[in-house]
Motif scaffolding. Structure first.
Motif, PDB file in Angstrom:
ATOM      1  N   THR A  62       0.823  -1.317  -0.008  1.00 35.99           N
ATOM      2  CA  THR A  62       0.058   0.086  -0.122  1.00 35.99           C
ATOM      3  C   THR A  62       0.914   1.184  -0.137  1.00 35.99           C
ATOM      4  OG1 THR A  62      -1.927  -0.962   1.305  1.00 35.99           O
ATOM      5  CG2 THR A  62      -1.963   1.147   1.180  1.00 35.99           C
ATOM      6  N   ALA A  63       1.891   1.330   0.974  1.00 36.93           N
ATOM      7  CA  ALA A  63       2.716   2.365   1.168  1.00 36.93           C
ATOM      8  C   ALA A  63       3.763   2.699  -0.315  1.00 36.93           C
ATOM      9  CB  ALA A  63       3.824   2.236   2.002  1.00 36.93           C
ATOM     10  N   SER A  64       4.013   1.636  -0.937  1.00 34.80           N
ATOM     11  CA  SER A  64       4.944   1.572  -2.148  1.00 34.80           C
ATOM     12  C   SER A  64       3.987   2.110  -3.352  1.00 34.80           C
ATOM     13  CB  SER A  64       5.324   0.136  -2.582  1.00 34.80           C
ATOM     14  OG  SER A  64       6.057   0.295  -3.806  1.00 34.80           O
ATOM     15  N   ALA A  65       2.958   1.621  -3.609  1.00 36.09           N
ATOM     16  CA  ALA A  65       1.833   2.016  -4.398  1.00 36.09           C
ATOM     17  C   ALA A  65       1.592   3.506  -4.295  1.00 36.09           C
ATOM     18  CB  ALA A  65       0.525   1.212  -4.494  1.00 36.09           C
ATOM     19  N   ALA A  66       1.195   3.672  -3.111  1.00 35.85           N
ATOM     20  CA  ALA A  66       0.505   5.274  -2.739  1.00 35.85           C
ATOM     21  C   ALA A  66       1.515   6.166  -3.030  1.00 35.85           C
ATOM     22  CB  ALA A  66       0.200   5.550  -1.377  1.00 35.85           C
ATOM     23  N   MET A  67       2.997   5.675  -3.001  1.00 37.84           N
ATOM     24  CA  MET A  67       4.075   6.790  -3.316  1.00 37.84           C
ATOM     25  C   MET A  67       4.355   7.049  -4.913  1.00 37.84           C
ATOM     26  SD  MET A  67       6.991   6.316  -0.302  1.00 37.84           S
ATOM     27  CE  MET A  67       6.979   4.461  -0.543  1.00 37.84           C
ATOM     28  N   ALA A  68       3.841   5.658  -5.838  1.00 35.80           N
ATOM     29  CA  ALA A  68       4.012   5.843  -6.983  1.00 35.80           C
ATOM     30  C   ALA A  68       2.935   6.345  -7.685  1.00 35.80           C
ATOM     31  CB  ALA A  68       4.277   4.428  -7.544  1.00 35.80           C
ATOM     32  N   GLY A  69       1.819   6.756  -6.695  1.00 37.97           N
ATOM     33  CA  GLY A  69       0.612   7.019  -7.556  1.00 37.97           C
ATOM     34  C   GLY A  69      -0.289   6.085  -7.990  1.00 37.97           C
ATOM     35  N   GLN A  70       0.203   4.518  -8.013  1.00 32.94           N
ATOM     36  CA  GLN A  70      -0.447   3.613  -8.734  1.00 32.94           C
ATOM     37  C   GLN A  70      -1.074   2.557  -7.581  1.00 32.94           C
ATOM     38  OE1 GLN A  70       2.739   1.682 -10.420  1.00 32.94           O
ATOM     39  NE2 GLN A  70       2.763   3.197 -12.316  1.00 32.94           N
ATOM     40  N   LEU A  71      -2.443   3.059  -7.388  1.00 37.21           N
ATOM     41  CA  LEU A  71      -3.277   2.628  -6.207  1.00 37.21           C
ATOM     42  C   LEU A  71      -4.120   1.266  -6.610  1.00 37.21           C
ATOM     43  CD1 LEU A  71      -4.426   5.685  -4.369  1.00 37.21           C
ATOM     44  CD2 LEU A  71      -2.349   4.305  -3.944  1.00 37.21           C
ATOM     45  N   ASP A  72      -4.287   0.811  -7.978  1.00 43.34           N
ATOM     46  CA  ASP A  72      -5.158  -0.022  -8.211  1.00 43.34           C
ATOM     47  C   ASP A  72      -4.972  -1.431  -7.901  1.00 43.34           C
ATOM     48  OD1 ASP A  72      -6.595   1.754  -9.841  1.00 43.34           O
ATOM     49  OD2 ASP A  72      -5.814   1.038 -11.881  1.00 43.34           O
ATOM     50  N   VAL A  73      -3.739  -1.724  -7.853  1.00 41.99           N
ATOM     51  CA  VAL A  73      -3.338  -3.300  -7.215  1.00 41.99           C
ATOM     52  C   VAL A  73      -3.198  -3.246  -5.816  1.00 41.99           C
ATOM     53  CG1 VAL A  73      -1.259  -4.757  -7.164  1.00 41.99           C
ATOM     54  CG2 VAL A  73      -1.654  -3.884  -9.288  1.00 41.99           C
ATOM     55  N   ALA A  74      -2.927  -2.169  -5.216  1.00 43.88           N
ATOM     56  CA  ALA A  74      -3.107  -2.157  -3.677  1.00 43.88           C
ATOM     57  C   ALA A  74      -4.403  -2.057  -3.140  1.00 43.88           C
ATOM     58  CB  ALA A  74      -2.289  -0.913  -3.280  1.00 43.88           C
ATOM     59  N   VAL A  75      -5.148  -1.384  -3.954  1.00 46.83           N
ATOM     60  CA  VAL A  75      -6.848  -1.374  -3.252  1.00 46.83           C
ATOM     61  C   VAL A  75      -7.342  -2.902  -3.426  1.00 46.83           C
ATOM     62  CG1 VAL A  75      -9.024  -0.422  -3.793  1.00 46.83           C
ATOM     63  CG2 VAL A  75      -7.003   1.069  -3.696  1.00 46.83           C
ATOM     64  N   GLY A  76      -7.053  -3.513  -4.933  1.00 46.60           N
ATOM     65  CA  GLY A  76      -7.294  -4.850  -5.099  1.00 46.60           C
ATOM     66  C   GLY A  76      -6.967  -5.748  -4.147  1.00 46.60           C
ATOM     67  N   ASN A  77      -5.607  -5.753  -3.565  1.00 43.04           N
ATOM     68  CA  ASN A  77      -4.629  -6.477  -2.704  1.00 43.04           C
ATOM     69  C   ASN A  77      -5.649  -6.317  -1.345  1.00 43.04           C
ATOM     70  OD1 ASN A  77      -1.983  -6.636  -0.676  1.00 43.04           O
ATOM     71  ND2 ASN A  77      -2.746  -8.263  -1.990  1.00 43.04           N
ATOM     72  N   ILE A  78      -5.982  -5.245  -1.029  1.00 46.08           N
ATOM     73  CA  ILE A  78      -6.575  -4.832   0.370  1.00 46.08           C
ATOM     74  C   ILE A  78      -7.744  -5.650   0.360  1.00 46.08           C
ATOM     75  CG2 ILE A  78      -7.508  -3.328   1.968  1.00 46.08           C
ATOM     76  CD1 ILE A  78      -5.104  -1.187   1.136  1.00 46.08           C
ATOM     77  N   LEU A  79      -8.710  -5.268  -0.419  1.00 47.71           N
ATOM     78  CA  LEU A  79     -10.102  -6.041  -0.619  1.00 47.71           C
ATOM     79  C   LEU A  79     -10.255  -7.472  -1.015  1.00 47.71           C
ATOM     80  CD1 LEU A  79     -12.073  -2.675  -1.932  1.00 47.71           C
ATOM     81  CD2 LEU A  79     -11.768  -3.430   0.396  1.00 47.71           C
ATOM     82  N   GLY A  80      -9.002  -7.769  -1.947  1.00 45.55           N
ATOM     83  CA  GLY A  80      -9.085  -9.274  -2.183  1.00 45.55           C
ATOM     84  C   GLY A  80      -8.503  -9.992  -1.036  1.00 45.55           C
ATOM     85  N   GLY A  81      -7.455  -9.163  -0.420  1.00 44.59           N
ATOM     86  CA  GLY A  81      -6.841 -10.128   0.768  1.00 44.59           C
ATOM     87  C   GLY A  81      -7.944 -10.357   1.824  1.00 44.59           C
ATOM     88  N   ILE A  82      -9.104  -9.437   2.062  1.00 46.81           N
ATOM     89  CA  ILE A  82     -10.043  -9.754   3.049  1.00 46.81           C
ATOM     90  C   ILE A  82     -10.680 -11.094   2.804  1.00 46.81           C
ATOM     91  CG2 ILE A  82     -12.095  -8.849   4.082  1.00 46.81           C
ATOM     92  CD1 ILE A  82     -10.844  -6.232   3.922  1.00 46.81           C
ATOM     93  N   ALA A  83     -10.985 -11.212   1.341  1.00 47.94           N
ATOM     94  CA  ALA A  83     -11.672 -12.483   1.056  1.00 47.94           C
ATOM     95  C   ALA A  83     -10.920 -13.655   1.165  1.00 47.94           C
ATOM     96  CB  ALA A  83     -12.407 -12.030  -0.556  1.00 47.94           C
TER      97      ALA A  83
END
Length: 354
Positions: A62-83
């Motif tokens: 999440t931190a790496s993606a946010a710093m790079a301005g690329q949040l698509d994979v991070a958001v999917g990882n967070i919400l997909g990670g819950i499932a």
């Protein structure tokens, strides 16, 4: 990463997954030892320290993606990670329960039902946050991400109160569930550490090194995996929600298997629910780092994964209440239902992502 060959990328991905698995075991053991020695209490030690420790790969991504301005994979990882972390309960049910009985039958307690409800509430706020205006933010904060963090803290306070006893028979624990009290495995780990002569300073050092290794491996596994699987034709959404989410869930598998091996079934379920409730708090981290709200930019696939996580959580909440007796394929009916729902859900996700 783009200049590396596919065999090298795959090797980096597998090696990072191995580091996350090994470091996750060390993190679990040292977290329990430190929680016992520093008298942090079951709520703080189990729902904050361990939640952060086992979710370090997601924090790094999440931190790496946010710093790079690329949040698509991070958001999917967070919400997909819950499932997928909820599906870890099915793995523990099939592989880690002795004597043979469904996990939810042995772990059943009202406190765990409350923890599941906390996950559902947090995910409901995630859905609400996706509908807010992206211009609604101030001082690098957005209302939805702040609300999620506040609700998480309130939930911890309520769970801490519930941990001291509920005005129900057996204090909220079901009859003929696990014989020893929840969290007894932490005491056993502490005793084993004392027998081995492990000092608090050494436990803290191992924790720090393992945390650092997990953070680095989390970044490497995301970068190498995204590049490699993109070359295989897997979209970023599906990669983040399945392969990456599964790889970053390895700490939860290792800690859960350790708890069930020691007969602490309630702690195993609590660690999963606690981690799932914590993951959406990372949207606050992403918002602060990127300087813009993350949730209003969520895709249809992200909302879909959030709903899938809610459904899977409710399935296990029902299992904790109804406490199934029989097993099929070494799992309770709730775990079987969760696996089937997850597979159907991922199949549906593929139709949206493509």
């Amino acid at each position: 990463m783009g200049s590396l060959g596919s065999p090298v990328l795959l090797s980096l991905f597998v090696a990072s997954a191995a580091v996350i698995w090994i470091a996750g075991i060390k993190l679990s053991d040292t977290t329990d030892v430190l929680a016992e020695r520093l008298h942090l209490g079951s709520a703080l030690g189990g729902l904050i320290l361990l939640a952060i420790a086992t979710n370090l790969p997601e924090i790094a991504i999440t931190a790496s993606a946010a710093m790079a301005g690329q949040l698509d994979v991070a958001v999917g990882n967070i919400l997909g990670g819950i499932a997928i972390q909820t599906i870890v309960l099915a793995v523990l049910d099939a592989a880690g329960v002795r004597p043979r009985a469904p996990l939810t039958r042995l772990a059943a307690s009202l406190q765990l039902v409350l923890e599941g409800a906390m996950v559902v509430v947090v995910l409901a706020v995630v859905v609400m946050g996706t509908q807010l205006s992206p211009n609604l933010h101030a001082a690098r904060l957005a209302p939805a991400s702040v609300a999620i963090a506040v609700l998480w803290v309130i939930g911890l306070v309520l769970l801490n109160r519930a941990g001291r006893g509920l005005p129900w028979r057996e204090g909220g624990d079901a009859p003929d569930s696990q014989p020893e009290p929840r969290g007894h495995s932490k005491g056993k780990k502490e005793k084993a550490a004392i027998d081995k002569g492990v000092s608090t300073a050494r436990a803290g050092l191992v924790f720090g090194v393992s945390a650092l290794a997990t953070l680095v491996a989390g970044v490497v596994i995301e970068r190498s995996g995204e590049e490699f699987f993109a070359r295989q034709g897997l979209s970023g959404v599906l990669f983040g929600a399945t392969v990456l989410a599964a790889a970053t869930s390895l700490p939860e598998v290792s800690t859960g298997l350790t708890s069930t091996k020691l007969g602490d079934y309630q702690l195993a379920v609590s660690d999963i629910f606690g981690g799932n409730a914590f993951l959406p708090v990372l949207f606050l981290l992403a918002t602060v780092i990127s300087g813009k709200p993350v949730l209003p930019a969520a895709h249809d696939t992200d909302i879909y994964l959030t709903a899938l996580g809610i459904i899977l959580t409710v399935v296990y909440m029902a299992g904790l209440i109804f406490r199934p007796r029989r097993q099929y394929a070494r799992m309770g009916i709730d775990s079987i239902a969760a696996v089937v729902i997850y597979l159907i859900g991922i199949a549906g996700l593929a139709t949206i992502a493509t």
